[in-house]
Structure formats: structure tokens, C-alpha cells
Motif scaffolding. Structure first.
Motif, PDB file in Angstrom:
ATOM      1  N   GLU A   1       0.843  -1.199   0.000  1.00  0.00           N
ATOM      2  CA  GLU A   1       0.000   0.000   0.000  1.00  0.00           C
ATOM      3  C   GLU A   1       0.885   1.257   0.000  1.00  0.00           C
TER       4      GLU A   1
ATOM      5  N   TYR B   1     -11.711  -2.323   0.201  1.00  0.00           N
ATOM      6  CA  TYR B   1     -10.248  -2.353   0.096  1.00  0.00           C
ATOM      7  C   TYR B   1      -9.731  -3.741   0.455  1.00  0.00           C
TER       8      TYR B   1
ATOM      9  N   ALA C   1      -7.837  -6.660  -1.866  1.00  0.00           N
ATOM     10  CA  ALA C   1      -6.559  -7.275  -1.491  1.00  0.00           C
ATOM     11  C   ALA C   1      -6.644  -8.798  -1.505  1.00  0.00           C
TER      12      ALA C   1
END
Length: 402
Positions: free
Chosen positions: A235, A255, A259
Motif C-alpha cells: 500500500e 479495500y 486485497a
């Protein structure tokens, strides 16, 4: 002066109301803790708030309803804190409100929004209310966070070495007493509980419902998934220079889903164990360059023994302790910090450190909503306090569970 600090953080699970007796003794502000109550949002309000937060869309009608209902919930907490902790003799209420959006783009913060209309608090308590703390710092070019940094700097002043204050809420933030140039530094390191809570809620099918890894039980049963950890550590936020700030505008459930894409189904225990390691790793990576000699933690994350054990491991030989050891209950530290910021505003004193927030200048923070029939504030103080001490003589008060 008895001040009640009201705080609901990025985990948006409850309102913490901490009462403090604040007295200026020369250049030292003496904080005597009077206790903490914690009042959970009701399920309907919590769900409505979660459903309106980014990246979800919302309407102005929903924002109006939330602003009103959260203001009323804060008012209820303030009334109760005044009665139970101050004997009905509070002088001032300092309300952080509920952050719903922090507009950060291109390395700077353009705006911030905390809701929970203070008029409801003033009307219910009859006390003046200081609120809207973050916006003035943003207007002065700052990040608007971490605002507790001034309190940390005053509190840690005089401790040997390079002490670091760490708050483990939804987002983790640190204050470094000496950032290397003689000036303090503060910034958000990344997620603390935000992604862990999102993973637990997802695994439980909770959707908007609040959930968390109680006592680190899920993380303790799981194993770190190394490829997922490596992806998460890529990130870009982590490599940005301080001062910097982030929030659930970035670290949210979508998010996490992004991932996880491509890894196939992973056990919930392994996902939570990986996210817990992520928090410990990113906090340690953030403080290591400053040569920290101790890390003093507070916030809800201190109740997670797995997270604390991983933090100790990642920090190596740097001692990790909680703020309780220095007299400030870790569950209440942020609420006490906003009580101090309210006291500073009431006395006409700045509540920011420019090197911590990135602002052009220190600012007197917030807006004041009168209570009762008129507005009476104390006489301005010519010289700001240079240190904060915590008195051990106060009543710690009832610490009511959520």
C-alpha cells in the motif's frame, strides 16, 4: 475547571465520555481524572452510520438524520457523565463528534467532516460546548490529525529518550516527542482495528453490524498468510512522509476484498491473523526510524492481547507499555485529550503543534455553542502550559462497559 470530553473514534462503536478536573499550576496543566463512561450506539444508529460511510453513497437527508441522532446520543452521554462523574457540576463539554469523512487527496487534506450537532448537547446539559476541532487546523493548511498530538507532547515532555505515544483505534496514530530535528512529529501509521473489524464482520455476515476480534481470539487461532501480507504492505500510504493522515476512506471492506482477490477462499482466522500482523508491522516500521526508546499505547487495540504481543515482537527491544502505567486509562485517553483541547479553546489558547499536523501556524480550535441562558468563558490565559501532568489523587470513577 471540570471538563467532559466526548469521543467516538473511527471504529464508531460507542461514545466515550471522560471527565477531568483541569488546573493550571504555573506552566503545568494538571489533569485529575474523574472517570469514564462508555455508551454504545444503539444497533439501528450504528447500522445507519456504517451504511452511510465511504465508499458507500448517501444522501443529505441521511446525513441530517445522522447528525441529529448522533448529537442526541452525545447529549445523553454528556448528561450521564455530568451526573455520575461530576456531581452535576461540569463547567464545559468538549465534543469531538463522529468523523464521517476526511477529504485527503494529493498529500494534503482539503476538508473534514465530524457530525453530532452540538446544540443538542448544550440544550440537554445547559453547558457550553466546544466542537468542530479539526476544521480550523485544516483551514490553516494542516492535516487536521492527529489532534491529540499537542496533548501527547505536553504529557511526554521530560521523559528520557525518545518516547512515542501510540493510539490504536480504527486507525493507528503516533506522536514522536522528538522527530529528529528537535520538533515533535505526529501522523497516522495506517489501520489499527479498521481492517480487522471489517474482516470479522464480513466473516460473520455482519454487513453494517459492528463486530471485532474480541480478545484476539480469531487471530490467535489463525496463521499469517504471507502472500496476502506482502500485498497489503505494498500500500503506497505507508511510504508517504509525515505529517500524513488516513482513515476508513481508504481502509475499508472493499479495500480488503480487493486485497483478497485472486487468493481463493481463506479461513477467516488466517485473514484476521494477517491483518493483526499488518497493524503491528506498520506501526513498528513507522516508529523505528525515530529511535524510539519506549512506546506508550492507548485505545481499544490495547485490549487485544495478540496485537499487543505482535507489537512487542515487531518493536524488538523497545519497551511497549500502556498509558494506564502513566496514569491515563488507555480506554479513555482520547476523550481526556479532547477535554484538554476544550480547556485550551475556552482559555483562548492554541490546540495544535504545526510540526505534527503540517499547519502553517498553531490555531485555537473549534466553535463554541453557548449553554443555558448565556455564555461565560474563563479569562484568557496569557501563557500556554508547557507540560501536562496526571494527578493520581482523583477518583477514577466508574468505567462502564459497552
Amino acid at each position: 475547571m471540570r471538563v467532559i470530553g466526548l469521543m467516538s473514534g473511527t471504529s464508531h462503536d460507542a461514545i466515550d465520555a471522560a471527565a477531568a478536573d483541569l488546573t493550571l499550576d504555573g506552566d503545568t496543566l494538571v489533569l485529575t481524572p474523574l472517570g469514564l463512561i462508555s455508551a454504545g450506539y444503539d444497533d439501528g444508529l450504528r447500522a445507519a452510520l456504517a451504511e452511510a460511510l465511504p465508499p458507500a453513497g448517501t444522501t443529505l437527508a441521511a446525513v441530517c438524520r445522522l447528525d441529529t441522532r448522533i448529537g442526541q446520543a452525545f447529549a445523553d452521554a454528556a448528561v450521564r457523565a455530568d451526573r455520575e462523574l461530576c456531581g452535576g457540576r461540569a463547567d464545559l463539554i468538549a465534543s469531538h463528534g463522529q468523523t464521517v469523512y476526511h477529504w485527503a487527496e494529493d498529500g494534503r487534506v482539503h476538508g473534514t467532516l465530524q457530525i453530532g450537532e452540538p446544540a443538542w448537547i448544550a440544550e440537554a446539559t445547559g453547558r457550553a460546548v466546544v466542537s468542530g476541532f479539526r476544521t480550523r487546523d485544516v483551514a490553516a493548511g494542516g492535516q487536521g490529525a492527529p489532534l491529540v498530538s499537542l496533548v501527547d507532547v505536553l504529557w511526554l515532555r521530560g521523559r528520557p529518550g525518545v518516547p512515542v505515544a501510540l493510539n490504536l483505534g480504527g486507525i493507528a496514530n503516533v506522536t514522536v516527542a522528538d522527530g529528529g530535528s528537535g520538533e515533535p512529529l505526529a501522523f497516522d501509521t495506517g489501520p489499527a482495528n479498521a481492517l480487522i473489524d471489517a474482516a470479522v464482520a464480513e466473516s460473520a455476515g455482519g454487513g453494517a453490524a459492528y463486530s471485532m476480534d474480541v480478545d484476539g481470539a480469531l487471530a490467535a487461532r489463525g496463521s499469517v498468510h504471507r502472500p496476502l501480507l506482502r500485498r497489503l504492505l505494498d500500500e503506497p500510504y505507508y511510504a508517504k512522509p509525515a505529517p500524513k493522515t488516513t482513515g476508513k476512506e481508504l481502509f475499508h471492506l472493499p479495500y480488503l476484498r480487493a486485497a483478497l482477490a485472486g487468493f481463493g477462499p481463506l479461513p477467516a482466522e488466517d485473514v484476521v491473523a494477517t491483518l493483526t500482523r499488518l497493524t503491528a508491522r506498520t506501526v513498528a516500521d513507522a516508529v523505528r526510524p525515530f529511535g524510539a526508546t519506549e512506546v506508550i499505547a492507548s485505545g481499544g487495540g490495547t485490549r487485544n492481547p495478540v496485537l499487543m504481543a505482535l507489537l512487542r515482537e515487531e518493536l524488538g527491544g523497545v519497551p511497549l507499555r500502556t498509558s494506564d502505567e502513566l496514569g491515563l486509562p488507555s480506554a479513555a485517553k482520547e476523550a481526556y485529550a479532547f477535554a484538554v483541547l476544550g480547556w485550551l479553546t475556552a482559555h483562548g489558547l492554541p490546540g495544535t503543534v504545526p510540526s505534527c499536523t503540517g499547519a502553517r501556524r498553531p490555531s485555537v480550535l473549534g466553535s463554541v455553542t453557548p449553554g443555558g441562558p448565556g455564555l461565560r468563558l474563563p479569562e484568557p490565559v496569557a501563557t500556554a502550559p508547557t507540560r501536562l501532568t496526571v494527578s493520581a489523587t482523583g477518583n477514577t470513577g466508574p468505567f462502564t462497559g459497552r
